[in-house]
Every structure is written in structure tokens, then in C-alpha cells.
Design a protein around this motif. Structure first.
Motif, mmCIF file in Angstrom:
data_model
loop_
_atom_site.group_PDB
_atom_site.id
_atom_site.type_symbol
_atom_site.label_atom_id
_atom_site.label_comp_id
_atom_site.label_asym_id
_atom_site.label_seq_id
_atom_site.Cartn_x
_atom_site.Cartn_y
_atom_site.Cartn_z
ATOM 1 N N GLU A 113 0.831 -1.198 0.000
ATOM 2 C CA GLU A 113 0.000 0.000 0.000
ATOM 3 C C GLU A 113 0.871 1.256 0.000
ATOM 4 O O GLU A 113 0.603 2.220 -0.744
ATOM 5 C CB GLU A 113 -0.929 0.013 1.207
ATOM 6 C CG GLU A 113 -1.843 1.228 1.250
ATOM 7 C CD GLU A 113 -2.831 1.194 2.407
ATOM 8 O OE1 GLU A 113 -3.774 2.008 2.402
ATOM 9 O OE2 GLU A 113 -2.658 0.359 3.328
ATOM 10 N N GLU A 114 1.920 1.273 0.818
ATOM 11 C CA GLU A 114 2.832 2.422 0.844
ATOM 12 C C GLU A 114 3.532 2.593 -0.499
ATOM 13 O O GLU A 114 3.723 3.725 -0.973
ATOM 14 C CB GLU A 114 3.864 2.230 1.952
ATOM 15 C CG GLU A 114 3.301 2.313 3.361
ATOM 16 C CD GLU A 114 4.293 1.875 4.425
ATOM 17 O OE1 GLU A 114 4.177 2.363 5.559
ATOM 18 O OE2 GLU A 114 5.168 1.028 4.127
ATOM 19 N N ASN A 166 1.095 4.137 -2.969
ATOM 20 C CA ASN A 166 0.904 5.560 -2.684
ATOM 21 C C ASN A 166 2.074 6.387 -3.202
ATOM 22 O O ASN A 166 1.887 7.499 -3.721
ATOM 23 C CB ASN A 166 0.711 5.782 -1.186
ATOM 24 C CG ASN A 166 -0.659 5.343 -0.704
ATOM 25 O OD1 ASN A 166 -1.610 5.280 -1.481
ATOM 26 N ND2 ASN A 166 -0.767 5.035 0.575
ATOM 27 N N LYS A 226 -9.460 6.004 -3.500
ATOM 28 C CA LYS A 226 -8.154 6.376 -4.054
ATOM 29 C C LYS A 226 -8.081 5.998 -5.520
ATOM 30 O O LYS A 226 -7.555 6.761 -6.354
ATOM 31 C CB LYS A 226 -7.032 5.686 -3.263
ATOM 32 C CG LYS A 226 -5.628 5.971 -3.760
ATOM 33 C CD LYS A 226 -5.219 7.411 -3.566
ATOM 34 C CE LYS A 226 -3.740 7.604 -3.841
ATOM 35 N NZ LYS A 226 -3.339 9.035 -3.783
#
Length: 530
Positions: free
Chosen positions: A182-183, A186, A243
Motif C-alpha cells: 500500500e505504501e 501511494n 483512491k
């Protein structure tokens, strides 16, 4: 005697004062004088983008590696190309112990090959470019922006293989902590946004002599980045829809648009400065290791798809026949002449991304969220047209409107002609507006899977994300329980080199970020639907 000493001291002081005044008058040119005349500075290198040139070319040659004979086979064809059921091997490599990736028993050296190449040939040269431009005060250079887009493209493939990876802290030490997937995603979106903003206010070309994809065309790189952003947005649509919608809208709404025609397609191109053996030709026709899969056989023959002869070659009997994935006791001599090899020439370019994918992404965004200026059906059908155009296939309109032909549910083994019942998606090509949302999605993904060929890594990711299309199950699962029978493999395991060279705490944290055991069956962060 004292007078002589005084005179000598006075002379030394006078000389010192003269030297001091002389040096003081030169301090405004200190940087000019304090330069090695035989070494180029970062400012000098960035002036003509020499700093980025060689490193960018290295990165581009390494997304789908052409570095040595067989390396593409290890990093692509024995990974995603198998798992997406594009190709199947017809030989057994003795050193793997009789079972390998095609049976979901991951072979250690193949397992680490994509990881090793990515950090050596993508992350390291990108870090050189980034450091050089930032040190020269050129952090907003279009050259750095293009390099960053290439980096995101390459590393998105790596995180979609393994899950958590070393990314934001790369280059800070020998033993580095992992980021969660996930990081990583992003950061991908932030990096793409920054790069697109830089390129969107830039014109013309840069790095023409070094860029092996678009010859430095800034507008084309903006389109590529937008399409990549939309790809990654749809990847997270089932795990973070808000997102995904935000990033998809940003990609679709950019003034320069997406890849929209065959002229926009991205390929690693053969040029006078880059001549390479096409690695698919090498694996299929030179080595004779790989053949068309049974899944491709069922879909392309079932649909009477005109792209079949563009993707593959007929066997010695003039037929297009595939080999089942996951076979045991493979014997090359039994399959080499009776199954279909890939239709690639030694000097063909190597596909990165095509406009057909952009239209299938738009079809999904229109279906999910009503995005875009056209309907899901219109985008879907244009995606098929673009795929046909890219390979020079004919009769596309007949194909698009066919509401009768279906993928085959039987596969005939080309070595003995025995028929085997298999499971495939049972949808015609023609769009059905009355169908359910899930059925429309499945129809889009079937055609997207065909059009993505031969990029098995991306196709494998989309099968894991959506569950479509249904591929022919492997014959023999040898994963020792890591992958459940009837399931598709979910990921590659972290390379053994990370366990040896990185700290135990970093590896344990990576496993924690993965959210499950470091095995082939643990699903990635975005893999929540199937």
C-alpha cells in the motif's frame, strides 16, 4: 644582525600579505578553479542531459531484460507468462528436481532473478540520475521525470510479483527496511503525479539519442504515464476504491490524454544503437523450450480469433495447438513439432504497453464509475480494434459482433491427441448490454487478457485482481500445500538473498507487511476479490 633578521621577517610578511591579497581577489572564482579539468561536474552533465542518458537506457533495457541469453526467460516466461497461462514449457530442467514454477514449486534461482535485476538495473541507475540532477539543482528536469516514470513502470511489476518491497528507503544503506505494498502504491501515485506535472508544461523532445522507447518525445511520455497511472488505479480498485477513483480521474482528465492509437504504442525498439535478439523468439524458436498454452489454444481457436496466426506459428500439421501448464515428466521431443511456437522474429521489437490496454481500462472505469466520454461498450470494442491493428489482424468488425463462438471446454493433447475436459470462461465476444455488471466485467477481461499478450506479468496481475478470465487449471500442483488445489499462484517468495544479506528484523517486518506467510499462496494487498 638584528637589522638583517628584521629585513628578512619584513620580506616574509610582505610576501604573505601579497599572497593573501592575491588569493582574496580570486575567491569569487573559487568554484571555477577548484574543478578537476579531467572530470565532468553534475552541472556540466545535466546541461546536455548526459547524466541521465546512459542510465536511462540501462533502465529501459532492463524492464523486460535483454541482458543475456535466457535472462528474459527466467524473469518473465518462467514467471508471469506461465501463471497467466500464455506459455507452457515443454522441457524439464534437471537442476530444478523435476518440478518448477509451472507446477507452482518455485525454483530458488528463478525466484530471485526479477528482484535482483530490478535493484541492479532499474533502482540503481535511477538513483544515480536522481542524485545527480538534485545535486545540480535540477530536480524538476523533464529528464528526471521520464526516468521516474520508467522506474515506477518497472517497480510496479516487482511489487506485483512479491508484495512488500524495498522502495522508499532504497540507497540509504546495505540493510534496508521494506515498504508495505500500500505504501509503495501511494508513492507510485505521488511520483507519477509529480512527473506528469513536470512533463505537462514541457514541450518537444529530450534525451533523443538515449531514449529507446519514444526517442525523448515529452508528449508521448506524458500519455504513457497517464496510462500507467490508470493501470495502477484500477489495480487497487477493489481494496481502496476512493483512491482508485481519484487517480483514475486524474489520469483520464489530463489534457494530453492516454495512449490512443497504434502510433502511441510503447516498444523497446531495435535501432542502429541497440540490436538485440528478441527473447521470446530465443526461448521459443532458438531454445525450443516454450510453446503456446492450452488456455490460449482454447480461447483463440474457440473464438476463431484472427490474432491466433499473429501470435503463434502452426505446428508441423498446420494446426495451432497448445500445451497444458503444470505437466510432469515433460519431454521436449514429444511436443516440439506438434505444438505451436510464438510467432516472433529474431529482430522484432519488444512490447511495453499498447493503446488497446488504455481502452480496456477506460471500459472498466466507465462500467464502474461512469467515467470517460463514451460507454463501456464503445471503449471495449475500441480496445479490440486497437489490438487487431497492433498486430495487423483483419476482420475485426466480424469478430466484435460474433455472439455465437465460445472458448473451447476441451483441450486435445498434441502429443497423443487425447481430449481433456477443461474449464474456461463461457462468453461470446459480442457485447450484451443486458448482462450483469460481473458478466460485463468478465467479457472485458477476457479480451484484455488476449490483447495483453505476451505481457504475462500484467495478465497474471489482472487475473488475480478480477478472477477473470478462467484459465485451464495446471495439471499437477507441486507447491507442497503453499497454493491450494484449484487456485492460481498468488506471488513469488522473497529471495533467499534478502534473508542472507538483510537483517532478520527487516525480513520479519516484510512478512508482517505481507499479512501472511512468505509462501506462494499468500495473496497480495490488492488481491481481495477472487
Amino acid at each position: 644582525m638584528k637589522k638583517n633578521i628584521f629585513k628578512k621577517v619584513s620580506s616574509v610578511l610582505a610576501l604573505s600579505l601579497t599572497l593573501a591579497l592575491s588569493l582574496a581577489s580570486c575567491t569569487d572564482k573559487y568554484d571555477e578553479y577548484n574543478v578537476n579539468p579531467h572530470e565532468a561536474t553534475n552541472e556540466m552533465m545535466t546541461r546536455d542531459n548526459l547524466l541521465a542518458g546512459a542510465s536511462l537506457a540501462q533502465m529501459e533495457r532492463s524492464i523486460f531484460t535483454i541482458s543475456s541469453a535466457g535472462r528474459y526467460q527466467e524473469t518473465e516466461m518462467l514467471q508471469g507468462d506461465l501463471f497467466a497461462s500464455y506459455f507452457a514449457p515443454i522441457m524439464t530442467w534437471a537442476y530444478t528436481g523435476g518440478a518448477d514454477n509451472d507446477n507452482y514449486r518455485l525454483y530458488t534461482d528463478w525466484n530471485k532473478a526479477p528482484w535482483d535485476d530490478a535493484y541492479t538495473d532499474i533502482m540503481t541507475p535511477w538513483n544515480i540520475i536522481k542524485t545527480g540532477y538534485e545535486d545540480a539543482g535540477e530536480g524538476n528536469s523533464p529528464a528526471l521525470a521520464i526516468a521516474t516514470i520508467v522506474k515506477v513502470f518497472g517497480m510496479s511489476r516487482i511489487t506485483d510479483m512479491y508484495g512488500p518491497i524495498i522502495y522508499s528507503k532504497f540507497g540509504t544503506g546495505l540493510q534496508v527496511a521494506f515498504d508495505s505494498q500500500e505504501e509503495v502504491y501511494n508513492q507510485f501515485f505521488k511520483e507519477l503525479d509529480d512527473a506528469i506535472n513536470i512533463l505537462s508544461v514541457s514541450e518537444g523532445s529530450i534525451l533523443e539519442e538515449y531514449d529507446l522507447i519514444y526517442k525523448g518525445d515529452i508528449a508521448m511520455w506524458t500519455k504513457f504515464a497517464n496510462t500507467l497511472r490508470l493501470r495502477l488505479a484500477m489495480r487497487i480498485s477493489n481494496v481502496n476504491e476512493s483512491k482508485a477513483r481519484q487517480e483514475a480521474q486524474a489520469a483520464i482528465g489530463n489534457a494530453r490524454g492516454l495512449l490512443s492509437s497504434v502510433a502511441d504504442n510503447a516498444y523497446l525498439q531495435q535501432t542502429t544503437s541497440l540490436v538485440f535478439k528478441n527473447p521470446i523468439w530465443e526461448a521459443c524458436q532458438s531454445f525450443n523450450d516454450m510453446r503456446m498454452s492450452a488456455t490460449m489454444d482454447c480461447y483463440l481457436n474457440g473464438y476463431a480469433d484472427p490474432r491466433l496466426s499473429k501470435f503463434f506459428l502452426p505446428n508441423n500439421n498446420g494446426e495451432y495447438r497448445g500445451v497444458r501448464n503444470g505437466m510432469t515428466n515433460r519431454n521436449k521431443s514429444s511436443y516440439q513439432d506438434v505444438s505451436s511456437s510464438a510467432n516472433y522474429s529474431e529482430n522484432d521489437n519488444l512490447k511495453w504497453m499498447e493503446s488497446s490496454e488504455a481502452y480496456f481500462l477506460l471500459a472498466e472505469a466507465a462500467l464502474r464509475w461512469g467515467m470517460g466520454s463514451q460507454s463501456a461498450q464503445q471503449y471495449y470494442e475500441e480496445g479490440i480494434r486497437q489490438s487487431f491493428a497492433a498486430v495487423g489482424a483483419s476482420d475485426v468488425e466480424t469478430y466484435i459482433t460474433d455472439n455465437e463462438k465460445l472458448p473451447s471446454t476441451t483441450w486435445k493433447n498434441p502429443s497423443n491427441n487425447r481430449r481433456v475436459n477443461v474449464t474456461t470462461s463461457q462468453l461470446t465476444v459480442a457485447w450484451d448490454e443486458s448482462a450483469s455488471q460481473n458478466t460485463k466485467m468478465e467479457r472485458i477481461m477476457i479480451q484484455k487478457w488476449i490483447a495483453l499478450f505476451p505481457d504475462g506479468q500484467e495478465a497474471w496481475s489482472e487475473i488475480r485482481r478480477t478472477g477473470y478470465p478462467t484459465i485451464v487449471a495446471i495439471e499437477s500442483n507441486q507447491s507442497n500445500g503453499e497454493v491450494a488445489n484449484g487456485e492460481i499462484i498468488s506471488r513469488l517468495k522473497f529471495p533467499s538473498s534478502e534473508r542472507s544479506n538483510n537483517t532478520t528484523s527487516n525480513i520479519k517486518e516484510a512478512e508482517s507487511l505481507l499479512g501472511g506467510r512468505d509462501v506462494a499462496g499468500t495473496r497480495l494487498w490488492w488481491d481481495v476479490k477472487r
